[in-house]
Design a protein around this motif. Structure first.
Motif, PDB file in Angstrom:
ATOM      1  N   MET A   1      63.558  62.202  -2.987  1.00 55.02           N
ATOM      2  CA  MET A   1      64.164  63.687  -3.043  1.00 55.02           C
ATOM      3  C   MET A   1      63.804  64.846  -2.146  1.00 55.02           C
ATOM      4  SD  MET A   1      65.726  64.035  -6.256  1.00 55.02           S
ATOM      5  CE  MET A   1      65.891  62.955  -7.652  1.00 55.02           C
ATOM      6  N   GLU A   2      62.573  64.623  -1.556  1.00 54.21           N
ATOM      7  CA  GLU A   2      62.506  65.526  -0.682  1.00 54.21           C
ATOM      8  C   GLU A   2      63.352  65.673   0.789  1.00 54.21           C
ATOM      9  OE1 GLU A   2      60.025  67.796  -1.089  1.00 54.21           O
ATOM     10  OE2 GLU A   2      59.874  66.902  -3.065  1.00 54.21           O
ATOM     11  N   ALA A   3      63.808  64.398   1.059  1.00 55.97           N
ATOM     12  CA  ALA A   3      64.913  64.291   2.025  1.00 55.97           C
ATOM     13  C   ALA A   3      66.195  65.373   1.591  1.00 55.97           C
ATOM     14  CB  ALA A   3      65.516  62.982   2.483  1.00 55.97           C
ATOM     15  N   LEU A   4      66.516  65.198   0.555  1.00 56.66           N
ATOM     16  CA  LEU A   4      67.661  66.238  -0.115  1.00 56.66           C
ATOM     17  C   LEU A   4      67.215  67.417  -0.188  1.00 56.66           C
ATOM     18  CD1 LEU A   4      70.246  66.281  -1.636  1.00 56.66           C
ATOM     19  CD2 LEU A   4      68.976  66.007  -3.713  1.00 56.66           C
ATOM     20  N   ILE A   5      66.130  67.937  -0.723  1.00 59.55           N
ATOM     21  CA  ILE A   5      65.661  69.100  -0.669  1.00 59.55           C
ATOM     22  C   ILE A   5      65.522  69.826   0.712  1.00 59.55           C
ATOM     23  CG2 ILE A   5      64.071  70.847  -1.456  1.00 59.55           C
ATOM     24  CD1 ILE A   5      65.463  69.506  -3.643  1.00 59.55           C
ATOM     25  N   ASN A   6      65.005  69.048   1.562  1.00 61.98           N
ATOM     26  CA  ASN A   6      64.980  69.774   3.045  1.00 61.98           C
ATOM     27  C   ASN A   6      66.352  69.725   3.707  1.00 61.98           C
ATOM     28  OD1 ASN A   6      62.383  69.745   2.914  1.00 61.98           O
ATOM     29  ND2 ASN A   6      62.121  67.547   3.825  1.00 61.98           N
ATOM     30  N   TYR A   7      67.200  68.946   3.191  1.00 67.01           N
ATOM     31  CA  TYR A   7      68.693  68.887   3.853  1.00 67.01           C
ATOM     32  C   TYR A   7      69.374  70.183   3.088  1.00 67.01           C
ATOM     33  CZ  TYR A   7      73.529  67.268   4.795  1.00 67.01           C
ATOM     34  OH  TYR A   7      74.751  67.517   5.330  1.00 67.01           O
ATOM     35  N   LEU A   8      69.260  70.174   1.978  1.00 59.15           N
ATOM     36  CA  LEU A   8      69.934  71.423   1.267  1.00 59.15           C
ATOM     37  C   LEU A   8      69.427  72.788   1.784  1.00 59.15           C
ATOM     38  CD1 LEU A   8      69.965  70.252  -2.503  1.00 59.15           C
ATOM     39  CD2 LEU A   8      71.946  70.432  -0.933  1.00 59.15           C
ATOM     40  N   LEU A   9      68.081  72.936   2.093  1.00 60.73           N
ATOM     41  CA  LEU A   9      67.381  73.983   2.585  1.00 60.73           C
ATOM     42  C   LEU A   9      68.002  74.444   3.812  1.00 60.73           C
ATOM     43  CD1 LEU A   9      64.086  73.730   1.207  1.00 60.73           C
ATOM     44  CD2 LEU A   9      65.772  75.226   0.257  1.00 60.73           C
ATOM     45  N   GLN A  10      68.591  73.524   4.650  1.00 61.53           N
ATOM     46  CA  GLN A  10      69.094  74.064   6.040  1.00 61.53           C
ATOM     47  C   GLN A  10      70.606  74.832   5.905  1.00 61.53           C
ATOM     48  OE1 GLN A  10      69.948  70.518   8.713  1.00 61.53           O
ATOM     49  NE2 GLN A  10      68.609  69.359   7.150  1.00 61.53           N
ATOM     50  N   PHE A  11      71.001  74.884   4.561  1.00 61.89           N
ATOM     51  CA  PHE A  11      72.183  75.679   4.494  1.00 61.89           C
ATOM     52  C   PHE A  11      72.027  76.943   3.421  1.00 61.89           C
ATOM     53  CE2 PHE A  11      73.149  71.372   5.436  1.00 61.89           C
ATOM     54  CZ  PHE A  11      73.958  71.129   6.242  1.00 61.89           C
ATOM     55  N   GLY A  12      70.964  77.026   2.781  1.00 64.01           N
ATOM     56  CA  GLY A  12      70.479  78.041   2.119  1.00 64.01           C
ATOM     57  C   GLY A  12      69.427  78.202   1.461  1.00 64.01           C
ATOM     58  N   LEU A  14      66.621  77.969  -1.693  1.00 62.00           N
ATOM     59  CA  LEU A  14      66.497  77.539  -3.041  1.00 62.00           C
ATOM     60  C   LEU A  14      64.797  78.024  -3.417  1.00 62.00           C
ATOM     61  CD1 LEU A  14      68.015  74.243  -3.026  1.00 62.00           C
ATOM     62  CD2 LEU A  14      69.087  76.322  -3.902  1.00 62.00           C
ATOM     63  N   ASN A  15      64.716  78.741  -4.675  1.00 61.87           N
ATOM     64  CA  ASN A  15      63.297  78.678  -4.822  1.00 61.87           C
ATOM     65  C   ASN A  15      62.727  77.514  -5.635  1.00 61.87           C
ATOM     66  OD1 ASN A  15      64.158  78.935  -7.850  1.00 61.87           O
ATOM     67  ND2 ASN A  15      64.477  81.037  -7.555  1.00 61.87           N
ATOM     68  N   GLN A  16      61.562  77.554  -6.282  1.00 61.55           N
ATOM     69  CA  GLN A  16      61.010  76.274  -6.449  1.00 61.55           C
ATOM     70  C   GLN A  16      61.670  75.955  -7.974  1.00 61.55           C
ATOM     71  OE1 GLN A  16      58.745  74.350  -4.823  1.00 61.55           O
ATOM     72  NE2 GLN A  16      59.444  73.060  -6.546  1.00 61.55           N
ATOM     73  N   GLN A  17      61.985  76.904  -8.881  1.00 63.97           N
ATOM     74  CA  GLN A  17      62.424  76.460 -10.149  1.00 63.97           C
ATOM     75  C   GLN A  17      64.041  75.965  -9.957  1.00 63.97           C
ATOM     76  OE1 GLN A  17      63.121  79.880 -12.472  1.00 63.97           O
ATOM     77  NE2 GLN A  17      63.694  78.729 -14.373  1.00 63.97           N
ATOM     78  N   GLN A  18      64.765  76.415  -9.014  1.00 63.81           N
ATOM     79  CA  GLN A  18      66.084  75.976  -8.441  1.00 63.81           C
ATOM     80  C   GLN A  18      65.878  74.637  -7.704  1.00 63.81           C
ATOM     81  OE1 GLN A  18      67.206  79.130  -5.950  1.00 63.81           O
ATOM     82  NE2 GLN A  18      68.532  79.933  -7.656  1.00 63.81           N
ATOM     83  N   ILE A  19      64.787  74.337  -7.105  1.00 60.57           N
ATOM     84  CA  ILE A  19      64.644  72.971  -6.432  1.00 60.57           C
ATOM     85  C   ILE A  19      64.225  72.016  -7.848  1.00 60.57           C
ATOM     86  CG2 ILE A  19      62.842  71.654  -5.042  1.00 60.57           C
ATOM     87  CD1 ILE A  19      62.808  74.109  -3.197  1.00 60.57           C
ATOM     88  N   ASP A  20      63.505  72.363  -8.520  1.00 60.60           N
ATOM     89  CA  ASP A  20      63.076  71.548  -9.814  1.00 60.60           C
ATOM     90  C   ASP A  20      64.420  71.259 -10.544  1.00 60.60           C
ATOM     91  OD1 ASP A  20      60.448  71.678  -8.807  1.00 60.60           O
ATOM     92  OD2 ASP A  20      59.880  73.213 -10.294  1.00 60.60           O
TER      93      ASP A  20
END
Length: 190
Positions: A1-12, A14-20
């Motif tokens: 899941m970390e690869a997905l989150i890191n990818y998403l964060l390149q585009f905007g 997200l706070n921890q609650q949104q990441i969860d």
């Protein structure tokens, strides 16, 4: 899941609650080599984020020949976006070249993320725009090149893919026969 989150964060952001929340909506799935993730004639109802493996997107031309459009490797989303957005059957097959692992988001999960996370639609829009731009760049540069240039450019642009793709699929992608590809490879190595 970390690869997905890191990818998403390149585009905007997200706070921890949104990441969860994003993590809670993703479902892990594995496919073996030579299986189909999606088939022509079926309407896509989910989006995948590929964490391991390679997909090949292909179709059949009027002569019944299988044509490879492009390849998708790790850390990319996988979906026929036009069919998904318009809720219409796809004209493409998405086929595994290797064993694949992915994170799946149902259409309902994507809608819930869109309604819950401020800025989610902007992130997805940026990812979609990047995907379209990459697709256009792949096609437009290839149209002006001869077969040897297409082959060499493929190796330059996609060094991680080059040795993981069967030569028959690579030949189809380059728009040449497997025997032409063999000649090109032989000429380059000699």
């Amino acid at each position: 899941m970390e690869a997905l989150i890191n990818y998403l964060l390149q585009f905007g952001h997200l706070n921890q609650q949104q990441i969860d929340l994003v993590k809670s909506k993703g479902v892990l799935r594995e496919l073996k080599k030579d299986e189909y993730y999606a088939e022509a004639g079926k309407t896509p109802r989910e989006i995948a984020f590929l964490t391991e493996g390679i997909f090949r997107v292909c179709y059949y031309n009027k002569q019944g020949e299988e044509i490879t459009k492009y390849f998708i490797d790790e850390n990319n989303f996988v979906v026929d976006i036009n069919s998904y957005n318009q809720n219409i059957p796809s004209s493409e097959y998405i086929h595994t070249i290797t064993d694949c692992r992915m994170i799946i988001f149902s259409k309902e999960a994507m809608q819930e993320l869109s309604m819950t996370i401020i800025g989610w639609d902007v992130i997805i829009s940026k990812i979609t725009a990047k995907g379209f731009a990459e697709k256009v760049n792949k096609i437009s540069t290839m149209m002006a090149e001869d077969a040897t240039e297409r082959y060499l450019n493929f190796f330059t642009k996609f060094p991680k893919l080059a040795n993981r793709i069967p030569l028959s699929y690579l030949a189809s992608y380059l728009g040449i026969t497997p025997s032409s590809l063999s000649r090109i490879r032989k000429n380059i190595s000699s």
